[in-house]
Design a protein around this motif. Structure first.
Motif, PDB file in Angstrom:
ATOM      1  N   ILE A  31       0.834  -1.205   0.000  1.00  0.00           N
ATOM      2  CA  ILE A  31       0.000   0.000   0.000  1.00  0.00           C
ATOM      3  C   ILE A  31       0.867   1.253   0.000  1.00  0.00           C
ATOM      4  CG2 ILE A  31      -1.658   1.350   1.340  1.00  0.00           C
ATOM      5  CD1 ILE A  31      -2.758  -1.355   2.393  1.00  0.00           C
ATOM      6  N   VAL A  32       1.801   1.322   0.952  1.00  0.00           N
ATOM      7  CA  VAL A  32       2.578   2.551   1.135  1.00  0.00           C
ATOM      8  C   VAL A  32       3.531   2.794  -0.028  1.00  0.00           C
ATOM      9  CG1 VAL A  32       4.287   3.714   2.590  1.00  0.00           C
ATOM     10  CG2 VAL A  32       2.418   2.437   3.637  1.00  0.00           C
ATOM     11  N   SER A  33       4.299   1.780  -0.417  1.00  0.00           N
ATOM     12  CA  SER A  33       5.333   2.005  -1.428  1.00  0.00           C
ATOM     13  C   SER A  33       4.740   2.343  -2.793  1.00  0.00           C
ATOM     14  CB  SER A  33       6.252   0.780  -1.530  1.00  0.00           C
ATOM     15  OG  SER A  33       5.521  -0.379  -1.875  1.00  0.00           O
ATOM     16  N   PRO A 180      -6.572  13.257  -3.995  1.00  0.00           N
ATOM     17  CA  PRO A 180      -7.327  13.196  -2.743  1.00  0.00           C
ATOM     18  C   PRO A 180      -7.963  11.831  -2.479  1.00  0.00           C
ATOM     19  CG  PRO A 180      -7.839  15.214  -3.930  1.00  0.00           C
ATOM     20  CD  PRO A 180      -7.025  14.377  -4.844  1.00  0.00           C
ATOM     21  N   VAL A 181      -8.542  11.225  -3.519  1.00  0.00           N
ATOM     22  CA  VAL A 181      -9.148   9.905  -3.350  1.00  0.00           C
ATOM     23  C   VAL A 181      -8.100   8.880  -2.926  1.00  0.00           C
ATOM     24  CG1 VAL A 181     -10.217   7.973  -4.582  1.00  0.00           C
ATOM     25  CG2 VAL A 181     -11.096  10.289  -4.904  1.00  0.00           C
ATOM     26  N   THR A 182      -6.923   8.958  -3.533  1.00  0.00           N
ATOM     27  CA  THR A 182      -5.855   8.017  -3.192  1.00  0.00           C
ATOM     28  C   THR A 182      -5.390   8.223  -1.762  1.00  0.00           C
ATOM     29  OG1 THR A 182      -5.123   7.982  -5.491  1.00  0.00           O
ATOM     30  CG2 THR A 182      -3.569   7.168  -3.851  1.00  0.00           C
ATOM     31  N   PHE A 183      -5.253   9.486  -1.346  1.00  0.00           N
ATOM     32  CA  PHE A 183      -4.871   9.772   0.038  1.00  0.00           C
ATOM     33  C   PHE A 183      -5.857   9.134   1.009  1.00  0.00           C
ATOM     34  CE2 PHE A 183      -1.625  12.636  -1.208  1.00  0.00           C
ATOM     35  CZ  PHE A 183      -0.917  13.026  -0.076  1.00  0.00           C
ATOM     36  N   VAL A 184      -7.141   9.372   0.787  1.00  0.00           N
ATOM     37  CA  VAL A 184      -8.162   8.859   1.705  1.00  0.00           C
ATOM     38  C   VAL A 184      -8.165   7.334   1.713  1.00  0.00           C
ATOM     39  CG1 VAL A 184     -10.641   8.702   2.139  1.00  0.00           C
ATOM     40  CG2 VAL A 184      -9.624  10.904   1.522  1.00  0.00           C
ATOM     41  N   ALA A 185      -8.163   6.724   0.531  1.00  0.00           N
ATOM     42  CA  ALA A 185      -8.215   5.262   0.435  1.00  0.00           C
ATOM     43  C   ALA A 185      -7.007   4.621   1.116  1.00  0.00           C
ATOM     44  CB  ALA A 185      -8.278   4.835  -1.031  1.00  0.00           C
ATOM     45  N   LEU A 190      -4.469   1.799   5.635  1.00  0.00           N
ATOM     46  CA  LEU A 190      -3.391   1.707   6.615  1.00  0.00           C
ATOM     47  C   LEU A 190      -3.931   1.625   8.036  1.00  0.00           C
ATOM     48  CD1 LEU A 190      -0.760   4.207   5.162  1.00  0.00           C
ATOM     49  CD2 LEU A 190      -0.698   1.707   5.120  1.00  0.00           C
ATOM     50  N   ALA A 191      -5.015   2.353   8.302  1.00  0.00           N
ATOM     51  CA  ALA A 191      -5.637   2.255   9.624  1.00  0.00           C
ATOM     52  C   ALA A 191      -6.118   0.834   9.885  1.00  0.00           C
ATOM     53  CB  ALA A 191      -6.795   3.244   9.726  1.00  0.00           C
ATOM     54  N   LEU A 192      -6.673   0.191   8.859  1.00  0.00           N
ATOM     55  CA  LEU A 192      -7.142  -1.188   9.011  1.00  0.00           C
ATOM     56  C   LEU A 192      -5.977  -2.150   9.248  1.00  0.00           C
ATOM     57  CD1 LEU A 192      -9.897  -1.342   6.239  1.00  0.00           C
ATOM     58  CD2 LEU A 192     -10.247  -1.352   8.712  1.00  0.00           C
ATOM     59  N   THR A 193      -4.918  -2.021   8.447  1.00  0.00           N
ATOM     60  CA  THR A 193      -3.776  -2.919   8.619  1.00  0.00           C
ATOM     61  C   THR A 193      -3.085  -2.678   9.958  1.00  0.00           C
ATOM     62  OG1 THR A 193      -2.265  -1.413   7.450  1.00  0.00           O
ATOM     63  CG2 THR A 193      -3.372  -3.114   6.139  1.00  0.00           C
ATOM     64  N   GLY A 194      -3.015  -1.415  10.379  1.00  0.00           N
ATOM     65  CA  GLY A 194      -2.422  -1.130  11.685  1.00  0.00           C
ATOM     66  C   GLY A 194      -3.227  -1.739  12.812  1.00  0.00           C
ATOM     67  N   GLY A 195      -4.563  -1.641  12.706  1.00  0.00           N
ATOM     68  CA  GLY A 195      -5.422  -2.230  13.727  1.00  0.00           C
ATOM     69  C   GLY A 195      -5.324  -3.739  13.764  1.00  0.00           C
ATOM     70  N   ILE A 196      -5.259  -4.355  12.592  1.00  0.00           N
ATOM     71  CA  ILE A 196      -5.145  -5.819  12.527  1.00  0.00           C
ATOM     72  C   ILE A 196      -3.810  -6.281  13.105  1.00  0.00           C
ATOM     73  CG2 ILE A 196      -4.979  -7.797  10.966  1.00  0.00           C
ATOM     74  CD1 ILE A 196      -6.948  -6.304   9.114  1.00  0.00           C
ATOM     75  N   VAL A 212       1.050   4.062  12.015  1.00  0.00           N
ATOM     76  CA  VAL A 212       1.107   3.666  10.611  1.00  0.00           C
ATOM     77  C   VAL A 212       0.442   4.697   9.709  1.00  0.00           C
ATOM     78  CG1 VAL A 212      -1.014   2.285  10.534  1.00  0.00           C
ATOM     79  CG2 VAL A 212       0.918   1.662   9.090  1.00  0.00           C
ATOM     80  N   VAL A 213      -0.629   5.327  10.175  1.00  0.00           N
ATOM     81  CA  VAL A 213      -1.302   6.351   9.366  1.00  0.00           C
ATOM     82  C   VAL A 213      -0.419   7.587   9.213  1.00  0.00           C
ATOM     83  CG1 VAL A 213      -3.234   7.976   9.322  1.00  0.00           C
ATOM     84  CG2 VAL A 213      -3.647   5.566   9.801  1.00  0.00           C
ATOM     85  N   LEU A 214       0.215   8.021  10.305  1.00  0.00           N
ATOM     86  CA  LEU A 214       1.112   9.171  10.209  1.00  0.00           C
ATOM     87  C   LEU A 214       2.288   8.881   9.283  1.00  0.00           C
ATOM     88  CD1 LEU A 214       1.277  10.577  13.857  1.00  0.00           C
ATOM     89  CD2 LEU A 214       0.178  11.595  11.859  1.00  0.00           C
ATOM     90  N   GLY A 215       2.850   7.683   9.401  1.00  0.00           N
ATOM     91  CA  GLY A 215       3.963   7.321   8.532  1.00  0.00           C
ATOM     92  C   GLY A 215       3.558   7.298   7.074  1.00  0.00           C
TER      93      GLY A 215
END
Length: 236
Positions: A31-33, A180-185, A190-196, A212-215
């Motif tokens: 996701i991030v890279s 903007p759509v990409t940022f939000v998605a 990332l919030a979901l993967t961080g929570g999991i 993870v969201v801040l990073g």
């Protein structure tokens, strides 16, 4: 005696949790890279072809890199484990009495009386000497040695699944709202993967999600700024 309902007595549970965590982290990397690459290119140009090309290249290169890294890492680990298993089997063939004494000493060190430790060692040796020694001495299960190929494929698949999200988010919307759509998605994912990941590890979900969201946000902002500067300067 039966296991209590809901308690994790299943053999290999820790390994399955490690695999699950590795899959989540692989998806997070994808996701991030890839998001950072496509957002950076989108900052420089609104043309879809360069964005698609860069995104596909980042996806393929990242998946291969993840697979190779996982293959090398797991190969080294499994080779070491197999060497230790072979050594233990050889010692049990060549010096069974010394190995029985060693196993007795290990159980004494865990708090059993010498008599009980000796009896436990004798009974476990009679049942499965190799398994008893691998478990007590090395914390290894002969049947749980990880396949390097399986690890490599799983890592590449997790990365690819994660990378598909920013690819779709940047390619499907109209040009004016792609970033903007990409940022939000990406930040939601990332919030979901961080929570999991936090749930798997039993740690604080809020702290993991924020981290993870801040990073991820910093990575997206940085690459978008670089792409915008390069596009404005006429370099690209």
């Amino acid at each position: 005696m039966t296991a209590h309902v809901g308690e994790p007595h299943q053999q290999g549970l820790a390994q399955r949790l490690n695999w699950l965590r590795a899959g989540v982290l692989g998806a997070n990397d994808g996701i991030v890279s890839v998001a950072a690459v496509v957002v950076g290119v989108a900052g420089a140009t609104s043309e879809i072809a360069p964005i698609l090309t860069a995104g596909v290249a980042a996806l393929v290169g990242g998946a291969i890199s993840m697979a190779l890294g996982e293959y090398v890492s797991v190969s080294s680990q499994s080779d070491s484990e197999r060497a230790l298993i072979a050594k233990e089997k050889r010692e049990l063939r060549e010096m069974p009495d010394e190995e029985l004494d060693e196993l007795t000493g290990l159980y004494e060190a865990k708090g059993l009386t010498p008599e009980t430790a000796r009896q436990v060692a004798i009974e476990l040796t009679a049942h499965d000497a190799v398994a008893a020694h691998l478990s007590a001495e090395l914390n290894i299960d002969e049947n749980d040695v990880v396949s390097a190929w399986h690890a490599a494929i799983a890592s590449a698949a997790a990365f690819t699944l994660g990378a598909l999200l920013p690819m779709l988010a940047i390619l499907l919307p109209p040009a004016g709202v792609r970033v903007p759509v990409t940022f939000v998605a990406v930040l939601v994912a990332l919030a979901l993967t961080g929570g999991i990941s936090a749930w798997i590890g039993g740690s604080s979900k809020i702290r993991a999600i924020v981290r993870v969201v801040l990073g991820g946000a910093l990575a997206l902002i940085a690459t978008y700024i670089v792409g915008s500067l390069l596009g404005a300067s006429g370099v690209v």
